[in-house]
Write a protein that holds these residues in place. Structure first.
Motif, PDB file in Angstrom:
ATOM      1  N   VAL A 198      32.097 -30.745  43.134  1.00  0.00           N
ATOM      2  CA  VAL A 198      31.438 -31.216  44.349  1.00  0.00           C
ATOM      3  C   VAL A 198      31.455 -30.080  45.369  1.00  0.00           C
ATOM      4  CG1 VAL A 198      33.551 -32.228  45.309  1.00  0.00           C
ATOM      5  CG2 VAL A 198      31.327 -33.075  46.065  1.00  0.00           C
ATOM      6  N   GLU A 199      30.355 -29.966  46.109  1.00  0.00           N
ATOM      7  CA  GLU A 199      30.190 -28.876  47.061  1.00  0.00           C
ATOM      8  C   GLU A 199      29.923 -29.447  48.452  1.00  0.00           C
ATOM      9  OE1 GLU A 199      27.936 -25.088  45.982  1.00  0.00           O
ATOM     10  OE2 GLU A 199      26.506 -26.117  47.300  1.00  0.00           O
ATOM     11  N   PHE A 200      30.736 -29.014  49.410  1.00  0.00           N
ATOM     12  CA  PHE A 200      30.584 -29.435  50.800  1.00  0.00           C
ATOM     13  C   PHE A 200      30.036 -28.258  51.609  1.00  0.00           C
ATOM     14  CE2 PHE A 200      34.062 -31.975  49.091  1.00  0.00           C
ATOM     15  CZ  PHE A 200      33.751 -33.256  49.519  1.00  0.00           C
ATOM     16  N   LEU A 201      28.886 -28.437  52.257  1.00  0.00           N
ATOM     17  CA  LEU A 201      28.309 -27.417  53.123  1.00  0.00           C
ATOM     18  C   LEU A 201      28.541 -27.810  54.579  1.00  0.00           C
ATOM     19  CD1 LEU A 201      24.889 -26.632  51.369  1.00  0.00           C
ATOM     20  CD2 LEU A 201      27.034 -25.364  51.227  1.00  0.00           C
ATOM     21  N   LEU A 202      29.068 -26.883  55.373  1.00  0.00           N
ATOM     22  CA  LEU A 202      29.389 -27.133  56.769  1.00  0.00           C
ATOM     23  C   LEU A 202      28.424 -26.377  57.675  1.00  0.00           C
ATOM     24  CD1 LEU A 202      33.283 -26.657  56.563  1.00  0.00           C
ATOM     25  CD2 LEU A 202      31.950 -28.726  56.094  1.00  0.00           C
ATOM     26  N   ASP A 203      28.216 -26.922  58.867  1.00  0.00           N
ATOM     27  CA  ASP A 203      27.379 -26.228  59.845  1.00  0.00           C
ATOM     28  C   ASP A 203      28.054 -24.952  60.338  1.00  0.00           C
ATOM     29  OD1 ASP A 203      25.130 -27.906  59.919  1.00  0.00           O
ATOM     30  OD2 ASP A 203      26.169 -29.343  61.187  1.00  0.00           O
ATOM     31  N   HIS A 204      29.372 -24.999  60.444  1.00  0.00           N
ATOM     32  CA  HIS A 204      30.138 -23.820  60.865  1.00  0.00           C
ATOM     33  C   HIS A 204      31.519 -23.896  60.243  1.00  0.00           C
ATOM     34  CE1 HIS A 204      32.558 -26.228  63.640  1.00  0.00           C
ATOM     35  NE2 HIS A 204      31.437 -26.752  64.121  1.00  0.00           N
ATOM     36  N   PRO A 205      32.240 -22.786  60.161  1.00  0.00           N
ATOM     37  CA  PRO A 205      33.599 -22.827  59.613  1.00  0.00           C
ATOM     38  C   PRO A 205      34.447 -23.857  60.346  1.00  0.00           C
ATOM     39  CG  PRO A 205      32.898 -20.555  59.925  1.00  0.00           C
ATOM     40  CD  PRO A 205      31.850 -21.418  60.568  1.00  0.00           C
ATOM     41  N   ASP A 206      35.328 -24.514  59.627  1.00  0.00           N
ATOM     42  CA  ASP A 206      36.133 -25.587  60.217  1.00  0.00           C
ATOM     43  C   ASP A 206      37.515 -25.564  59.575  1.00  0.00           C
ATOM     44  OD1 ASP A 206      37.301 -27.895  61.125  1.00  0.00           O
ATOM     45  OD2 ASP A 206      35.602 -29.200  60.685  1.00  0.00           O
ATOM     46  N   SER A 207      38.493 -25.086  60.327  1.00  0.00           N
ATOM     47  CA  SER A 207      39.857 -24.964  59.796  1.00  0.00           C
ATOM     48  C   SER A 207      40.509 -26.313  59.564  1.00  0.00           C
ATOM     49  CB  SER A 207      40.717 -24.131  60.756  1.00  0.00           C
ATOM     50  OG  SER A 207      40.874 -24.786  62.002  1.00  0.00           O
ATOM     51  N   THR A 208      39.923 -27.398  60.087  1.00  0.00           N
ATOM     52  CA  THR A 208      40.515 -28.733  59.942  1.00  0.00           C
ATOM     53  C   THR A 208      39.804 -29.585  58.907  1.00  0.00           C
ATOM     54  OG1 THR A 208      39.135 -29.788  61.648  1.00  0.00           O
ATOM     55  CG2 THR A 208      41.143 -28.677  62.397  1.00  0.00           C
ATOM     56  N   PHE A 209      38.810 -29.039  58.223  1.00  0.00           N
ATOM     57  CA  PHE A 209      37.981 -29.874  57.346  1.00  0.00           C
ATOM     58  C   PHE A 209      38.793 -30.544  56.240  1.00  0.00           C
ATOM     59  CE2 PHE A 209      35.126 -30.455  53.642  1.00  0.00           C
ATOM     60  CZ  PHE A 209      34.322 -31.435  54.195  1.00  0.00           C
ATOM     61  N   LEU A 210      39.715 -29.813  55.617  1.00  0.00           N
ATOM     62  CA  LEU A 210      40.480 -30.415  54.525  1.00  0.00           C
ATOM     63  C   LEU A 210      41.390 -31.536  55.024  1.00  0.00           C
ATOM     64  CD1 LEU A 210      41.423 -27.432  52.185  1.00  0.00           C
ATOM     65  CD2 LEU A 210      39.538 -29.066  51.993  1.00  0.00           C
TER      66      LEU A 210
ATOM     67  N   SER B 162      54.972 -34.159  73.020  1.00  0.00           N
ATOM     68  CA  SER B 162      53.619 -33.803  72.589  1.00  0.00           C
ATOM     69  C   SER B 162      53.163 -34.865  71.600  1.00  0.00           C
ATOM     70  CB  SER B 162      53.603 -32.421  71.927  1.00  0.00           C
ATOM     71  OG  SER B 162      54.119 -32.479  70.605  1.00  0.00           O
ATOM     72  N   HIS B 163      51.891 -34.790  71.200  1.00  0.00           N
ATOM     73  CA  HIS B 163      51.364 -35.722  70.199  1.00  0.00           C
ATOM     74  C   HIS B 163      51.595 -35.222  68.783  1.00  0.00           C
ATOM     75  CE1 HIS B 163      48.354 -36.963  73.570  1.00  0.00           C
ATOM     76  NE2 HIS B 163      49.480 -37.639  73.658  1.00  0.00           N
ATOM     77  N   ASN B 164      52.207 -34.049  68.648  1.00  0.00           N
ATOM     78  CA  ASN B 164      52.385 -33.451  67.333  1.00  0.00           C
ATOM     79  C   ASN B 164      53.779 -32.858  67.143  1.00  0.00           C
ATOM     80  OD1 ASN B 164      49.909 -31.862  68.935  1.00  0.00           O
ATOM     81  ND2 ASN B 164      51.773 -30.651  68.719  1.00  0.00           N
ATOM     82  N   PRO B 165      54.833 -33.612  67.480  1.00  0.00           N
ATOM     83  CA  PRO B 165      56.187 -33.061  67.369  1.00  0.00           C
ATOM     84  C   PRO B 165      56.548 -32.713  65.931  1.00  0.00           C
ATOM     85  CG  PRO B 165      56.282 -35.445  67.670  1.00  0.00           C
ATOM     86  CD  PRO B 165      54.852 -35.033  67.887  1.00  0.00           C
ATOM     87  N   GLY B 166      57.060 -31.506  65.743  1.00  0.00           N
ATOM     88  CA  GLY B 166      57.502 -31.092  64.420  1.00  0.00           C
ATOM     89  C   GLY B 166      56.407 -30.614  63.488  1.00  0.00           C
ATOM     90  N   MET B 167      55.158 -30.704  63.910  1.00  0.00           N
ATOM     91  CA  MET B 167      54.057 -30.250  63.069  1.00  0.00           C
ATOM     92  C   MET B 167      53.892 -28.733  63.206  1.00  0.00           C
ATOM     93  SD  MET B 167      53.283 -33.078  61.701  1.00  0.00           S
ATOM     94  CE  MET B 167      51.731 -32.891  60.847  1.00  0.00           C
TER      95      MET B 167
ATOM     96  N   LYS C 244      48.874 -42.463  69.938  1.00  0.00           N
ATOM     97  CA  LYS C 244      48.515 -41.113  69.516  1.00  0.00           C
ATOM     98  C   LYS C 244      49.363 -40.716  68.319  1.00  0.00           C
ATOM     99  CE  LYS C 244      45.442 -40.185  72.697  1.00  0.00           C
ATOM    100  NZ  LYS C 244      44.047 -39.856  72.356  1.00  0.00           N
ATOM    101  N   GLY C 245      49.155 -39.483  67.854  1.00  0.00           N
ATOM    102  CA  GLY C 245      49.929 -38.946  66.741  1.00  0.00           C
ATOM    103  C   GLY C 245      49.116 -38.889  65.477  1.00  0.00           C
ATOM    104  N   ALA C 246      48.802 -37.669  65.004  1.00  0.00           N
ATOM    105  CA  ALA C 246      47.988 -37.504  63.788  1.00  0.00           C
ATOM    106  C   ALA C 246      48.588 -36.407  62.923  1.00  0.00           C
ATOM    107  CB  ALA C 246      46.547 -37.164  64.149  1.00  0.00           C
ATOM    108  N   ASP C 247      48.180 -36.381  61.660  1.00  0.00           N
ATOM    109  CA  ASP C 247      48.646 -35.342  60.762  1.00  0.00           C
ATOM    110  C   ASP C 247      47.599 -34.245  60.609  1.00  0.00           C
ATOM    111  OD1 ASP C 247      46.869 -36.878  59.328  1.00  0.00           O
ATOM    112  OD2 ASP C 247      48.373 -37.676  57.951  1.00  0.00           O
ATOM    113  N   SER C 248      46.755 -34.097  61.622  1.00  0.00           N
ATOM    114  CA  SER C 248      45.748 -33.035  61.655  1.00  0.00           C
ATOM    115  C   SER C 248      45.690 -32.446  63.055  1.00  0.00           C
ATOM    116  CB  SER C 248      44.373 -33.588  61.288  1.00  0.00           C
ATOM    117  OG  SER C 248      43.362 -32.652  61.596  1.00  0.00           O
ATOM    118  N   PRO C 249      45.562 -31.117  63.171  1.00  0.00           N
ATOM    119  CA  PRO C 249      45.429 -30.513  64.508  1.00  0.00           C
ATOM    120  C   PRO C 249      44.112 -30.860  65.172  1.00  0.00           C
ATOM    121  CG  PRO C 249      45.113 -28.851  62.795  1.00  0.00           C
ATOM    122  CD  PRO C 249      45.596 -30.104  62.104  1.00  0.00           C
ATOM    123  N   PHE C 250      43.187 -31.465  64.420  1.00  0.00           N
ATOM    124  CA  PHE C 250      41.913 -31.846  65.011  1.00  0.00           C
ATOM    125  C   PHE C 250      42.106 -32.825  66.166  1.00  0.00           C
ATOM    126  CE2 PHE C 250      37.678 -34.067  64.853  1.00  0.00           C
ATOM    127  CZ  PHE C 250      36.928 -32.968  65.247  1.00  0.00           C
TER     128      PHE C 250
END
Length: 537
Positions: free
Chosen positions: A148-160, A320-325, A423-429
């Motif tokens: 499978v191939e994913f094409l992005l409009d621009h590079p995205d460090s959070t895509f995965l 913060s919303h991302n402690p320890g990440m 709040k609180g996510a496992d992605s920097p996005f």
């Protein structure tokens, strides 16, 4: 008296539900008795999905999908690892991800899962859910059954990280009733769902990965009081309970507090009322738009006291919303309940109690504002009460108002008043969505309507780089770069307060293994993430 009656009714219902779960079940194919030699477990867990078990409608949030599989998943150290995917390749310009898939993934109905199902799923998710941002995904294509191939409009460090949220739907099984009778390639197959009561699952014999230890699991959807009562009656193997029971004990059970990133944070509008409008409604707040006031409040918060006292120790203070990440900035941590620093910030910002009423003011505006929160959870009420008391120590008056979410949303309340936000996510996005100016006044999570060109520059660079280390450094700079940022040293549009622990009573002999800190939207299902490893003696 009313609450006591509800609890008694819940306990009576529990006895009937558990009894039925042990003697048999009704699936869509009829009623079948459960063989007595099966390894079974009964679990009481909060978080019944209102829309069912359809990944196109954000099942399972950020948790384990049970019935379906994901291309990539998180390990217990929050690293992204392959699941359905076996290889991941990024093009040099950062705009094309190619994923190779395993060829042995079968759905619970015996049909093969292929790259076409991945395409179907991502196209469906783009159309149906607002919780997953696929705006940068230009197209997704199946090159063959296992590519499978994913094409992005621009590079995205959070895509995965985004990919790791989406469970794959088999196109052949999808229809109007899919959410109520899901089919997929996950470790368990669907047996029965009685809304408001229980979900029954059984191990999927066709699962490609590690076979679950438990043959059959019954999830009970009980309020937390009834869950505690069920454990007391020895009817539940794993019981999620309220923090109010954190100091209690049950013979034959071990109490366990599981750390999460289920964070609550004060959202403070950072612009004056009327700077922006939403559907003609002026948003912003003339009190909380003052940076010095927001910073002072953050320093004044007695997070440790709220955790230890109001929450019975079943939470931890966060800054913060991302402690320890990996993207968390060490400078986010500030002293607890630092009233002296808070008062100094207010004084330097022009705030003073000029009329002796105990509330500071500036340019004729009193430091008094409304904090909205939703009903139904005593833990959240404990946090807002603690915030109110902490604010009093520096001459700030917070008026607490409890409203249903529908009413708050209709009135644009989270953009006009302070609000206790999950709040609180496992992605920097999440840093991007919370603080990017392109998210102002468009029904996104930037509820403070915060915008700053320097912050935007860091966020956009962090998104578009293909260098992971560079991205992490930029996420940290957005939080604080030594002179500017969004944390308590800087503009402070959010005040992170506490991360809730989830308290469980676990029957002796039951082993749930270890867990990674669950994000806010997946925290209810965090115990399910390693369900394959559960065991019971």
């Amino acid at each position: 008296m009313k609450r006591k009656g509800i609890v008694i009714l819940s306990i009576l219902m529990l006895s009937m539900i558990v009894g039925c779960s042990r003697t048999g079940d009704s699936s869509k194919n009829g009623t079948q008795a459960a063989p007595s030699n099966k390894k079974e477990m009964v679990v009481s867990i909060k978080g019944e999905p209102s829309k069912g078990f359809d990944p196109a409608f954000d099942w399972p949030g950020l948790g384990e999908p049970l019935f379906q599989s994901k291309l990539i998943v998180f390990d217990q150290n929050n690293n992204l690892v392959n699941d359905l995917a076996t290889e991941r390749t990024l093009s040099p310009d950062g705009t094309k991800w190619t994923l190779k898939l395993r060829g042995d993934a079968l759905c619970s109905d015996g049909k093969k899962l292929t790259a076409k199902d991945v395409v179907f799923t991502f196209d469906k998710v783009r159309k149906t859910t607002s919780y997953i941002d696929l705006s940068n995904l230009k197209s997704v294509m199946a090159k063959d059954d296992t590519t499978v191939e994913f094409l992005l409009d621009h590079p995205d460090s959070t895509f995965l990280y985004t990919v790791a949220r989406i469970a794959i739907i088999p196109e052949h099984a999808y229809g109007p009733n899919y959410a109520q009778h899901p089919i997929g390639s996950g470790p368990y197959r669907f047996v029965e769902w009685k809304k408001g009561e229980k979900l029954i699952v059984e191990a999927n014999p066709l699962y490609y990965g590690k076979k679950p230890n438990m043959d059959r699991v019954t999830f009970l959807y009980l309020d937390l009081d009834a869950s505690f009562a069920g454990a007391q009656r020895q009817e539940i193997d794993v019981a999620r309970v309220s923090m109010a029971y954190n100091l209690q004990e049950i013979p034959g059970y071990t109490k366990r507090n599981i750390e999460t990133m289920d964070i609550v944070s004060l959202s403070l509008p950072s612009v004056p009322r009327g700077r922006y409008k939403m559907e003609g409604v002026p948003i912003g707040n003339d009190v909380t738009s003052d940076t010095a006031l927001r910073r002072a409040l953050s320093y004044a918060m007695d997070r440790e006291g709220i955790c230890a006292n109001a929450l019975n120790g079943a939470a931890r203070p966060v800054y913060s919303h991302n402690p320890g990440m990996p993207w968390d900035n060490a400078s986010n941590k500030i002293p607890n309940a630092d009233v002296n620093t808070a008062k100094k910030i207010l004084e330097e910002g022009g705030w003073a109690d000029r009329d002796g009423d105990g509330i500071v003011e500036k340019n004729g505006v009193k430091a008094q504002f409304t904090l909205l929160y939703t009903p139904g959870e005593v833990e959240r009420q404990a946090v807002v009460l603690g915030a109110q008391e902490s604010a009093k120590t520096i001459g700030v008056q917070i008026d607490l108002v409890c409203k249903p979410w529908d009413e708050i949303a209709r009135e644009k309340g989270i953009y006009r008043d302070a609000y206790l936000f999950g709040k609180g996510a496992d992605s920097p996005f999440e840093i991007y969505t919370n603080y990017s100016s392109d998210r102002i006044a468009n029904y996104n999570t930037n509820s403070p309507s915060y915008g700053n060109p320097k912050t935007d520059a860091y966020l956009n660079q962090a998104i578009r780089t293909t260098d992971t280390k560079e991205a992490m450094a930029l996420w940290k700079k957005a939080q604080w770069d030594g002179s500017h940022g969004v944390n308590s040293l800087g503009d402070s549009p959010f005040i992170p307060m506490v991360a809730f622990h989830h308290t469980f009573f676990i029957r002796n002999g039951v082993d749930l293994g270890s867990f990674r800190p669950a994000p806010h939207r997946g925290a209810y299902w965090i115990t399910v993430e390693n369900i394959k490893d559960w065991s019971k003696k």
